[in-house]
Each structure stands twice: as structure tokens, then as C-alpha cells.
Design a protein around this motif. Structure first.
Motif, mmCIF file in Angstrom:
data_model
loop_
_atom_site.group_PDB
_atom_site.id
_atom_site.type_symbol
_atom_site.label_atom_id
_atom_site.label_comp_id
_atom_site.label_asym_id
_atom_site.label_seq_id
_atom_site.Cartn_x
_atom_site.Cartn_y
_atom_site.Cartn_z
ATOM 1 N N PHE A 1 1.559 12.200 -10.150
ATOM 2 C CA PHE A 1 0.937 13.523 -10.224
ATOM 3 C C PHE A 1 1.947 14.646 -10.000
ATOM 4 N N ASP A 2 3.214 14.276 -9.848
ATOM 5 C CA ASP A 2 4.299 15.251 -9.786
ATOM 6 C C ASP A 2 4.092 16.283 -8.669
ATOM 7 N N ALA B 1 0.831 -1.207 0.000
ATOM 8 C CA ALA B 1 0.000 0.000 0.000
ATOM 9 C C ALA B 1 0.865 1.256 0.000
ATOM 10 N N LEU B 2 1.942 1.250 0.774
ATOM 11 C CA LEU B 2 2.842 2.405 0.790
ATOM 12 C C LEU B 2 3.447 2.641 -0.591
ATOM 13 N N THR B 3 3.815 1.573 -1.266
ATOM 14 C CA THR B 3 4.372 1.704 -2.613
ATOM 15 C C THR B 3 3.335 2.270 -3.575
ATOM 16 N N ALA B 4 2.089 1.825 -3.433
ATOM 17 C CA ALA B 4 1.022 2.340 -4.290
ATOM 18 C C ALA B 4 0.806 3.837 -4.054
ATOM 19 N N ILE B 5 0.849 4.259 -2.795
ATOM 20 C CA ILE B 5 0.686 5.683 -2.475
ATOM 21 C C ILE B 5 1.820 6.494 -3.090
ATOM 22 N N ALA B 6 3.044 6.002 -2.940
ATOM 23 C CA ALA B 6 4.194 6.700 -3.515
ATOM 24 C C ALA B 6 4.078 6.791 -5.033
ATOM 25 N N LYS B 7 3.588 5.726 -5.655
ATOM 26 C CA LYS B 7 3.424 5.718 -7.106
ATOM 27 C C LYS B 7 2.398 6.755 -7.544
ATOM 28 N N VAL C 1 -9.834 6.887 -2.556
ATOM 29 C CA VAL C 1 -10.626 7.926 -1.884
ATOM 30 C C VAL C 1 -9.720 8.996 -1.290
ATOM 31 N N ALA C 2 -8.653 8.563 -0.620
ATOM 32 C CA ALA C 2 -7.735 9.506 -0.003
ATOM 33 C C ALA C 2 -7.073 10.410 -1.035
ATOM 34 N N ALA C 3 -6.685 9.834 -2.163
ATOM 35 C CA ALA C 3 -6.037 10.622 -3.206
ATOM 36 C C ALA C 3 -6.987 11.656 -3.801
ATOM 37 N N GLU C 4 -8.250 11.304 -3.941
ATOM 38 C CA GLU C 4 -9.232 12.246 -4.485
ATOM 39 C C GLU C 4 -9.400 13.474 -3.601
ATOM 40 N N ASP D 1 -9.824 8.629 -14.621
ATOM 41 C CA ASP D 1 -8.838 8.067 -15.549
ATOM 42 C C ASP D 1 -7.417 8.278 -15.040
ATOM 43 N N GLU D 2 -7.162 9.458 -14.470
ATOM 44 C CA GLU D 2 -5.829 9.734 -13.941
ATOM 45 C C GLU D 2 -5.492 8.796 -12.785
ATOM 46 N N LEU D 3 -6.470 8.579 -11.900
ATOM 47 C CA LEU D 3 -6.238 7.681 -10.778
ATOM 48 C C LEU D 3 -6.082 6.237 -11.242
ATOM 49 N N ASP D 4 -6.893 5.846 -12.231
ATOM 50 C CA ASP D 4 -6.771 4.485 -12.764
ATOM 51 C C ASP D 4 -5.362 4.242 -13.307
ATOM 52 N N GLU D 5 -4.857 5.227 -14.027
ATOM 53 C CA GLU D 5 -3.525 5.084 -14.612
ATOM 54 C C GLU D 5 -2.453 5.040 -13.523
ATOM 55 N N ALA D 6 -2.629 5.887 -12.486
ATOM 56 C CA ALA D 6 -1.641 5.935 -11.413
ATOM 57 C C ALA D 6 -1.634 4.656 -10.585
#
Length: 345
Positions: free
Chosen positions: A239-240, A228-234, A273-276, A296-301
Motif C-alpha cells: 500500500f506504499d 505474521a510479521l512478514t505478512a504485515i510488512a508485505k 482486520v487490523a489493516a482495515e 480485493d486490495e487486501l486479498d492481493e496484499a
């Protein structure tokens, strides 16, 4: 004989504004998220929703921070004259300490002096307020849900200050006719008889309050895995965003959301949800880009972030040998006289 307190509009009865309501709830579960700034035009129920939320969380205090407040009024003060007589400085708590355990609400936060915004953001991030005067310091607990509302037409927050809010939520009036009618219907019913209206919504209100209480108990046990931490970092890297504040906010918010839904481990939906909520005011964009984060941006990330790691193929295991007493029976199957067909596996 005293009259019953005038009830406020119930949080459960607020029509729409689902993202704002969730942002407030997650901050109640994990105040270290850092609060939420609510951006929207007038008449979009920003203040009504915040006041209703404060009443929801165990009658927690709702402290309003006025625009004209002095630093001593906000942070607190130390009376150094008492040092000469008692050896201790007398502490006068400010609004930050008074909001401990509740909600600190700043309307038109974009018009508040920068040094005061810094002070309340520091308290929201650390859970305490510290005063230093002439070499003497005093700290007090100040764990609260920070909520700032603003109308962008009246001016924007500086990016450095906006970034320090955990979440940013855009609110707007709905164009849906049925929702607009429902808003009017509920508001008029509340104004006609607030006590009766609150009683009619009491079951939903109590259920929400109970769910928040359960989540606050669970949040400390939620697992945030390395995956999960890796996914958050990704997500944050894609999103730079500048710095690591977004990563930490998303991590805390994902844990809070997992607890909100009663789970004991962060999943992809919690990170989404948190990223949104945490990325819209932090991601770099061109001047004419639409605000917010798209699906779409979140799906790609998040693509592949939670895929199971590929395992190296294992060599085929050797077939087990028959037990010494295993004999083929009449139809060719291995067996024994007493127990029938058996193999060790």
C-alpha cells in the motif's frame, strides 16, 4: 437518600457502527495502538458510542478535552515556587494524567491546536506524560484510549497528525430502513426509562465487558510469529505507506484482535482486520480515489503471505530389514512363532 446514577446508553445496544465499536475495543485491549479518529457527519452516534464504550470498561473515567483548554490544563503544571521551601516542585496533574486508565475524548479534534494534539498523541503512544520546566521534569502515567471525533466538512486534520492516530474510522448514517427504525425504537425506549433499558441490556453489556477483561489478560501471551510479521510488512509495502508506523500499529492491533477472539497466535484474519482499521488514512491515493481499503486490495496484499513454505523432496527411506527371528508364514507375510506379523518402523 441519594438517587441512583443516571445510566448512559448501553454500548451493546448501539445499532450498527461495527467497525467503530471494534476499533474502540481493540484500543481498550492494547492502548499502545494509539487511539482512533472517527470521521463522519453529525447525527451518526459518534459521541453516544464513545460515551457508552467508556462506561463499558469497568467504569473507567471519561475525560473530555475542550477545544479552549490551555497547555497547562491538558499536560499539567509544575509549581516551581515550592522548590525553595520543600526542595520539590509541586505537580498539578492535567487532563492527560486524569484520563489514565480510561478514555480521553476530543470532540472536533480537527479544530484543536496542533501543539495540543501533539501532546495527547505523545501520551497515547508512550503511556505517560512528561512536563519539563526550567530544567525540572516530572512524569506521570497516562495510559488511556484516545478518541477524537470530527466532521470533515469543518476542516481536515493535517496528514502528519492524522498519521499519528492508530486507527481511522469513517461513520455514516445508514440507509437501511429496518436499521433506522431499530435505532429510533431503542433511542425512544431509552429516553422513556433509562434504568429499565439499561437493565434489559445488562446481560449483553456484562458479557462484552468480561470478554474485554479476558482479552486484556491474554494479550501479553499472544504469539506474533515471524511469518505474521512478514505478512504485515508485505501488506504495508504493497500500500506504499510512509514510514513504519502503520506496520507497528497493525502488529499491535493484530495481537489485540487475536486476544479478543481468544486465540494465542496471530492469524491472517487478525492482520486483515487490523489493516482495515490502520491503513485507510495512511495509504497513498489519487485525489479521486475512494477512501478505505477494499477486500480485493487486501486479498492481493495477503496473497501467499501465510502459505506453508515448500519443502525440498526427501530421498526415499530404505526399507527396514526384517528382524532376525522374523520368518515368512504360510501366506507369505513375515511373522514369528509367538507374536505374529511385526516389522520395526
Amino acid at each position: 437518600m441519594t438517587n441512583a446514577p443516571y445510566p448512559g446508553f448501553p454500548f451493546a445496544a448501539v445499532v450498527g457502527q461495527e467497525q467503530l465499536k471494534l476499533a474502540l475495543i481493540l484500543n481498550a485491549i492494547a492502548p499502545r495502538i494509539g487511539g482512533v479518529v472517527v470521521r463522519g457527519e453529525k447525527g451518526t452516534a459518534k459521541t453516544t458510542t464513545v460515551r457508552a464504550f467508556a462506561a463499558l470498561i469497568d467504569g473507567a473515567p471519561l475525560v473530555n478535552l475542550p477545544l479552549g483548554a490551555t497547555e497547562d490544563r491538558v499536560v499539567g503544571s509544575l509549581n516551581l515556587e515550592t522548590v525553595l521551601t520543600t526542595g520539590k516542585a509541586e505537580y498539578q496533574p492535567g487532563l492527560l494524567a486524569q484520563a489514565n486508565g480510561g478514555v480521553l475524548y476530543v470532540d472536533e479534534v480537527n479544530l484543536l491546536a496542533d501543539h495540543l494534539i501533539d501532546a495527547l498523541l505523545d501520551a497515547a503512544a508512550t503511556g505517560q506524560v512528561t512536563i519539563e520546566r526550567d530544567g525540572i521534569s516530572h512524569s506521570s502515567p497516562a495510559s488511556f484510549v484516545l478518541v477524537g471525533t470530527m466532521n470533515p466538512e469543518e476542516g481536515e486534520l493535517r496528514p502528519q497528525l492524522l498519521d499519528r492516530f492508530g486507527f481511522a474510522v469513517e461513520v455514516a448514517g445508514t440507509k437501511d430502513v429496518e436499521k433506522r427504525a431499530d435505532i429510533m425504537r431503542r433511542r425512544l425506549a431509552f429516553e422513556a426509562d433509562p434504568v429499565r433499558f439499561a437493565r434489559e441490556w445488562s446481560e449483553q453489556t456484562e458479557a462484552l465487558a468480561a470478554q474485554i477483561a479476558v482479552a486484556k489478560e491474554l494479550v501479553g501471551r499472544v504469539l506474533l510469529s515471524d511469518e505474521a510479521l512478514t505478512a504485515i510488512a508485505k501488506v504495508c509495502a504493497s500500500f506504499d505507506v510512509d514510514g513504519l508506523r502503520a506496520d507497528l500499529v497493525i502488529a499491535r492491533a493484530a495481537v489485540a484482535h487475536a486476544a479478543w477472539r481468544g486465540a494465542e497466535e496471530v492469524a491472517e484474519e487478525d492482520i486483515r482486520v487490523a489493516a482495515e482499521l490502520a491503513l485507510p488514512h495512511r495509504k497513498r491515493r489519487n485525489p479521486f480515489d475512494e477512501p478505505g481499503v477494499t477486500e480485493d486490495e487486501l486479498d492481493e496484499a495477503l496473497d501467499g503471505a501465510f502459505d506453508e513454505p515448500e519443502q525440498e523432496p526427501q530421498p526415499p527411506s530404505e526399507r527396514p530389514e526384517r528382524e532376525p527371528d522374523a520368518q515368512p508364514d504360510s501366506d507369505g507375510k513375515a511373522g514369528s512363532a509367538d507374536t505374529g506379523a511385526q516389522f520395526r518402523t
